[in-house]
Write an enzyme that holds these catalytic residues in place. Structure first.
Site, PDB file in Angstrom:
ATOM      1  N   CYS A 158      36.912  71.291  68.983  1.00  0.00           N
ATOM      2  CA  CYS A 158      36.473  72.515  69.991  1.00  0.00           C
ATOM      3  C   CYS A 158      35.413  72.919  69.865  1.00  0.00           C
ATOM      4  CB  CYS A 158      37.142  73.995  70.258  1.00  0.00           C
ATOM      5  SG  CYS A 158      36.689  74.195  71.960  1.00  0.00           S
ATOM      6  N   HIS A 169      43.482  72.048  71.001  1.00  0.00           N
ATOM      7  CA  HIS A 169      42.879  72.017  69.097  1.00  0.00           C
ATOM      8  C   HIS A 169      44.547  71.422  69.118  1.00  0.00           C
ATOM      9  CE1 HIS A 169      40.611  75.847  68.880  1.00  0.00           C
ATOM     10  NE2 HIS A 169      40.111  75.475  70.595  1.00  0.00           N
ATOM     11  N   GLU A 217      45.531  71.905  65.689  1.00  0.00           N
ATOM     12  CA  GLU A 217      46.071  72.945  64.839  1.00  0.00           C
ATOM     13  C   GLU A 217      46.804  73.635  64.969  1.00  0.00           C
ATOM     14  OE1 GLU A 217      43.101  75.525  67.143  1.00  0.00           O
ATOM     15  OE2 GLU A 217      43.449  73.262  65.972  1.00  0.00           O
TER      16      GLU A 217
END
Length: 268
Positions: free
Chosen positions: A113, A221, A223
């Site tokens: 990001c 994202h 994660e």
């Protein structure tokens, strides 16, 4: 099982209560510890107060995180930001030179990001400051009124380029990803190669052409709940493997140096 590789995670500089702090979200730490199987170390946003060379000598890889702040537009020749835009100049002063130096030294890099946008700027690219205002592009922002599971839920598909880093580590040619960004790639940096594109043509992932090690940036994202997503799992496993290879190369060089020094002493 956790290994002894060390991955540095970039921090934001932000005021927490009465004090300035350097912090990284736990959601970025979890996939480094559990996905990449590494020791996680938070790198404060201190700019030139900490040596880039010393940082690179101390880590086996670097994760450039997302953030609520945006890269200051003067770094890429952009117009002044809209009033109220959050910036973090100390982070810019830390990450932009660190990004280039890491790639040049063969230190594995994963950028997410804001980190993805930092990578583009570090390699000479520019950013759209409001993707939703660009004709032909979709609104890639999340609704902050939604629960967090919805904000980070699947938002749109990306086409993954065959033959690239992302395709090699995942085997996928398309994926459904989340989308929580207002800024995006305008002009791609000269050393960067497109890895994934959204349906509106916005670049969503790239790698560094000249990199000797893993160097991948993604706009979404991975994660978030990484263990439950095949693409995210593949990304962090590949990143961890590259960091372990970096550590092996460093250890081999140290052992060779020690052997050479011993041989010189013996022959003296």
């Amino acid at each position: 099982m956790q290994s002894n590789i060390i991955i540095g995670i970039t921090a934001d500089r932000a005021r927490i209560g009465l004090h300035w702090s350097h912090a990284a979200g736990e959601k970025y730490i979890d996939p480094i510890v559990d996905g990449a199987q590494a020791l996680a170390v938070i790198l404060p946003a201190l700019g030139e107060r900490q040596s880039t060379e010393a940082i690179l000598a101390s880590v086996d890889g670097l994760l450039f995180t997302g953030s609520y702040s945006n890269v200051e537009p003067h770094h890429y020749g952009g117009a002044a930001s809209a009033p109220g835009t959050l910036h973090d100049p100390q982070r810019d002063a830390t990450t932009l030179p660190l990004m280039q130096a890491a790639v040049e030294r063969g230190v594995p890099v994963l950028a997410i990001c804001r980190g993805f946008q930092e990578m583009n700027v570090a390699f000479g690219g520019t950013l759209h400051q409001a993707v939703h205002a660009v004709p032909g592009l979709l609104d890639h922002r999340e609704s902050k009124a939604d629960p967090i599971e919805t904000q980070y839920g699947p938002a749109h598909r990306v086409r993954i380029e065959t033959g690239g880093v992302l395709h090699a580590c995942s085997g996928m040619t398309e994926a459904l990803v989340n989308s929580l960004h207002g800024q995006g790639i305008a002009r791609l940096g000269g050393e960067l190669s497109v890895e994934a594109v959204a349906s509106d043509g916005l670049i969503e992932a790239f790698s560094v052409k000249s990199a000797s090690a893993f160097a991948l940036g993604v706009q979404w994202h991975p994660e978030w709940q990484h263990a439950d997503n095949a693409l995210s799992t593949a990304i962090f496993r590949a990143f961890g493997a590259a960091c372990r290879e970096r550590r092996r190369a460093k250890d081999t060089a140290l052992m060779r140096g020690a052997c050479d020094a011993g041989a010189q002493l013996a022959s003296a």
